[in-house]
Design a protein around this motif. Structure first.
Motif, PDB file in Angstrom:
ATOM      1  N   LEU A 182      40.345  31.717  55.565  1.00 16.45           N
ATOM      2  CA  LEU A 182      40.660  30.664  54.596  1.00 16.45           C
ATOM      3  C   LEU A 182      39.610  30.592  53.489  1.00 16.45           C
ATOM      4  N   ARG A 183      38.365  30.850  53.837  1.00 18.49           N
ATOM      5  CA  ARG A 183      37.312  30.848  52.820  1.00 18.49           C
ATOM      6  C   ARG A 183      37.527  31.993  51.826  1.00 18.49           C
ATOM      7  N   TYR A 184      38.001  33.149  52.313  1.00 20.71           N
ATOM      8  CA  TYR A 184      38.332  34.238  51.390  1.00 20.71           C
ATOM      9  C   TYR A 184      39.459  33.801  50.453  1.00 20.71           C
ATOM     10  N   ILE A 185      40.490  33.162  51.020  1.00 17.70           N
ATOM     11  CA  ILE A 185      41.613  32.728  50.184  1.00 17.70           C
ATOM     12  C   ILE A 185      41.140  31.728  49.140  1.00 17.70           C
ATOM     13  N   ARG A 186      40.255  30.837  49.535  1.00 21.59           N
ATOM     14  CA  ARG A 186      39.735  29.854  48.573  1.00 21.59           C
ATOM     15  C   ARG A 186      38.986  30.545  47.438  1.00 21.59           C
ATOM     16  N   ALA A 187      38.137  31.519  47.790  1.00 23.67           N
ATOM     17  CA  ALA A 187      37.379  32.232  46.765  1.00 23.67           C
ATOM     18  C   ALA A 187      38.310  33.001  45.834  1.00 23.67           C
ATOM     19  N   SER A 188      39.352  33.617  46.417  1.00 18.67           N
ATOM     20  CA  SER A 188      40.323  34.337  45.604  1.00 18.67           C
ATOM     21  C   SER A 188      41.047  33.385  44.655  1.00 18.67           C
ATOM     22  N   MET A 189      41.374  32.204  45.150  1.00 20.55           N
ATOM     23  CA  MET A 189      42.019  31.194  44.307  1.00 20.55           C
ATOM     24  C   MET A 189      41.105  30.785  43.159  1.00 20.55           C
ATOM     25  N   GLN A 190      39.828  30.574  43.469  1.00 20.26           N
ATOM     26  CA  GLN A 190      38.885  30.178  42.426  1.00 20.26           C
ATOM     27  C   GLN A 190      38.765  31.259  41.352  1.00 20.26           C
ATOM     28  N   ALA A 191      38.748  32.517  41.797  1.00 23.10           N
ATOM     29  CA  ALA A 191      38.712  33.621  40.834  1.00 23.10           C
ATOM     30  C   ALA A 191      39.980  33.640  39.995  1.00 23.10           C
ATOM     31  N   GLY A 192      41.114  33.336  40.649  1.00 22.68           N
ATOM     32  CA  GLY A 192      42.376  33.289  39.925  1.00 22.68           C
ATOM     33  C   GLY A 192      42.369  32.250  38.819  1.00 22.68           C
ATOM     34  N   ILE A 193      41.736  31.112  39.087  1.00 27.86           N
ATOM     35  CA  ILE A 193      41.617  30.071  38.061  1.00 27.86           C
ATOM     36  C   ILE A 193      40.777  30.586  36.899  1.00 27.86           C
ATOM     37  N   GLU A 194      39.686  31.297  37.217  1.00 22.38           N
ATOM     38  CA  GLU A 194      38.810  31.833  36.173  1.00 22.38           C
ATOM     39  C   GLU A 194      39.529  32.828  35.273  1.00 22.38           C
ATOM     40  N   ILE A 195      40.490  33.552  35.822  1.00 18.72           N
ATOM     41  CA  ILE A 195      41.163  34.565  35.000  1.00 18.72           C
ATOM     42  C   ILE A 195      42.489  34.066  34.426  1.00 18.72           C
ATOM     43  N   GLY A 196      42.760  32.742  34.575  1.00 16.48           N
ATOM     44  CA  GLY A 196      43.831  32.170  33.788  1.00 16.48           C
ATOM     45  C   GLY A 196      44.935  31.411  34.496  1.00 16.48           C
TER      46      GLY A 196
ATOM     47  N   ASP B   1      46.709  28.426  36.941  1.00 21.11           N
ATOM     48  CA  ASP B   1      46.453  27.096  37.497  1.00 21.11           C
ATOM     49  C   ASP B   1      46.221  27.259  38.995  1.00 21.11           C
ATOM     50  N   TRP B   2      45.604  26.248  39.632  1.00 23.71           N
ATOM     51  CA  TRP B   2      45.166  26.438  41.013  1.00 23.71           C
ATOM     52  C   TRP B   2      46.323  26.623  41.984  1.00 23.71           C
ATOM     53  N   GLN B   3      47.448  25.928  41.713  1.00 25.28           N
ATOM     54  CA  GLN B   3      48.581  26.075  42.637  1.00 25.28           C
ATOM     55  C   GLN B   3      49.126  27.503  42.630  1.00 25.28           C
ATOM     56  N   THR B   4      49.261  28.072  41.450  1.00 26.86           N
ATOM     57  CA  THR B   4      49.771  29.435  41.353  1.00 26.86           C
ATOM     58  C   THR B   4      48.772  30.427  41.922  1.00 26.86           C
ATOM     59  N   ALA B   5      47.493  30.223  41.613  1.00 25.56           N
ATOM     60  CA  ALA B   5      46.454  31.116  42.134  1.00 25.56           C
ATOM     61  C   ALA B   5      46.419  31.079  43.656  1.00 25.56           C
ATOM     62  N   LEU B   6      46.565  29.885  44.236  1.00 25.18           N
ATOM     63  CA  LEU B   6      46.556  29.746  45.689  1.00 25.18           C
ATOM     64  C   LEU B   6      47.777  30.421  46.310  1.00 25.18           C
ATOM     65  N   ALA B   7      48.945  30.220  45.702  1.00 30.33           N
ATOM     66  CA  ALA B   7      50.166  30.823  46.231  1.00 30.33           C
ATOM     67  C   ALA B   7      50.075  32.344  46.222  1.00 30.33           C
ATOM     68  N   ILE B   8      49.565  32.906  45.150  1.00 29.04           N
ATOM     69  CA  ILE B   8      49.428  34.364  45.058  1.00 29.04           C
ATOM     70  C   ILE B   8      48.405  34.872  46.060  1.00 29.04           C
ATOM     71  N   SER B   9      47.260  34.203  46.168  1.00 28.86           N
ATOM     72  CA  SER B   9      46.199  34.642  47.074  1.00 28.86           C
ATOM     73  C   SER B   9      46.644  34.589  48.526  1.00 28.86           C
ATOM     74  N   ALA B  10      47.282  33.487  48.916  1.00 31.69           N
ATOM     75  CA  ALA B  10      47.714  33.323  50.302  1.00 31.69           C
ATOM     76  C   ALA B  10      48.786  34.347  50.663  1.00 31.69           C
ATOM     77  N   GLN B  11      49.757  34.544  49.771  1.00 30.09           N
ATOM     78  CA  GLN B  11      50.831  35.501  50.054  1.00 30.09           C
ATOM     79  C   GLN B  11      50.286  36.930  50.118  1.00 30.09           C
ATOM     80  N   THR B  12      49.294  37.232  49.284  1.00 37.26           N
ATOM     81  CA  THR B  12      48.709  38.573  49.295  1.00 37.26           C
ATOM     82  C   THR B  12      48.012  38.855  50.617  1.00 37.26           C
ATOM     83  N   VAL B  13      47.279  37.854  51.136  1.00 34.55           N
ATOM     84  CA  VAL B  13      46.624  38.014  52.442  1.00 34.55           C
ATOM     85  C   VAL B  13      47.670  38.168  53.538  1.00 34.55           C
TER      86      VAL B  13
END
Length: 258
Positions: free
Chosen positions: A173-187, A189-201
């Protein structure tokens, strides 16, 4: 089977929810001193009680999802009214031998280490038992296979299993959180970044489990010469990605062993 879960905390509730959804034909009871927070389980067909002995005589399997300091008190309650039961313990640090001594030869001790992903049929539940209880333990193994995977391991690895399978949930879960945070940095929103990160894992895990091959073989499929993936992987490794994770797992194990 009739499954009696003593301890309606996060883990006990996760097991009950998982069994109600992914394992057919079971009658499930969950006990907790204060039942107010788990009464909603009754909507799933789960019996909820504040009495640890409620219908326990009919149970095929008794699952202990309680704290170590509660074990003696709970066993003092239930042992006078049970016999010839399988008692599956998820209590940290409680050895099979110690539990067997407490419950007597008339009952069979099994040690389990599920995680809260039981609720979604996705737990990695490590199971250990003495050879003399092998036959009696098979129903427990079958039950937890309905909730994900249920590898049988040597008891000496149970502390390691706690770290890899239970604590490992937090690490993932900590990896997913970090991936989400990176997703926010590259453009994103957090919900979309989280959905993509979680599904990718989830997708990566399903590929590993389906193909049963080394992770590096799958990594090779998504890395191309001079590509963005290998550049990112190399940057992560330069900053200790793998070594930090390994050190964290080993540190958690040292904490368990005291």
């Amino acid at each position: 089977m009739k499954v009696h879960i003593i301890g309606g905390g996060n883990l006990g509730v996760a097991i009950a929810k998982g069994l109600s959804k992914f394992s057919q034909g079971n009658q499930i009871t969950v006990t907790r001193r204060n039942t107010a927070s788990i009464l909603y389980l009754e909507q799933l067909g789960v019996t909820v009680s504040s009495d640890n002995t409620h219908q326990i005589q009919e149970a095929d399997i008794i699952i202990l999802t309680i704290k170590p300091y509660q074990v003696d008190t709970v066993l003092a309650e239930i042992l006078p009214v049970i016999s010839n039961k399988v008692i599956a313990s998820a209590v940290s640090g409680l050895s099979i031998e110690n539990l067997q001594n407490k419950i007597g030869d008339g009952n069979s001790a099994v040690r389990i280490m599920p995680n809260i992903a039981s609720q979604f049929g996705a737990s990695a539940t490590c199971i250990a038992f003495h050879e003399k209880n092998k036959e009696k333990a098979q129903n427990t193994v079958a039950l937890f296979k309905d909730l994900g995977t249920a590898p049988i391991i040597d008891e000496k690895l149970m502390d390691a299993a706690t770290v890899l399978a239970a604590s490992g949930t937090a690490f993932a879960l900590r990896y997913i959180r970090a991936s989400m945070q990176a997703g926010i940095e590259i453009g994103f929103d957090w919900q979309t970044a989280l959905a993509i990160s979680a599904q990718t894992v989830k997708g990566a895990a399903e590929m590993i489990m389906e193909e049963q091959i080394h992770p590096e073989q799958l990594i090779d499929r998504v890395t191309t010469p001079q590509g963005c993936t290998i550049a990112g992987l190399n940057e992560m490794e330069m900053h200790g990605f793998s070594s930090s994770l390994i050190r964290g797992i080993k540190t958690s194990l040292k904490q368990i062993k005291g």
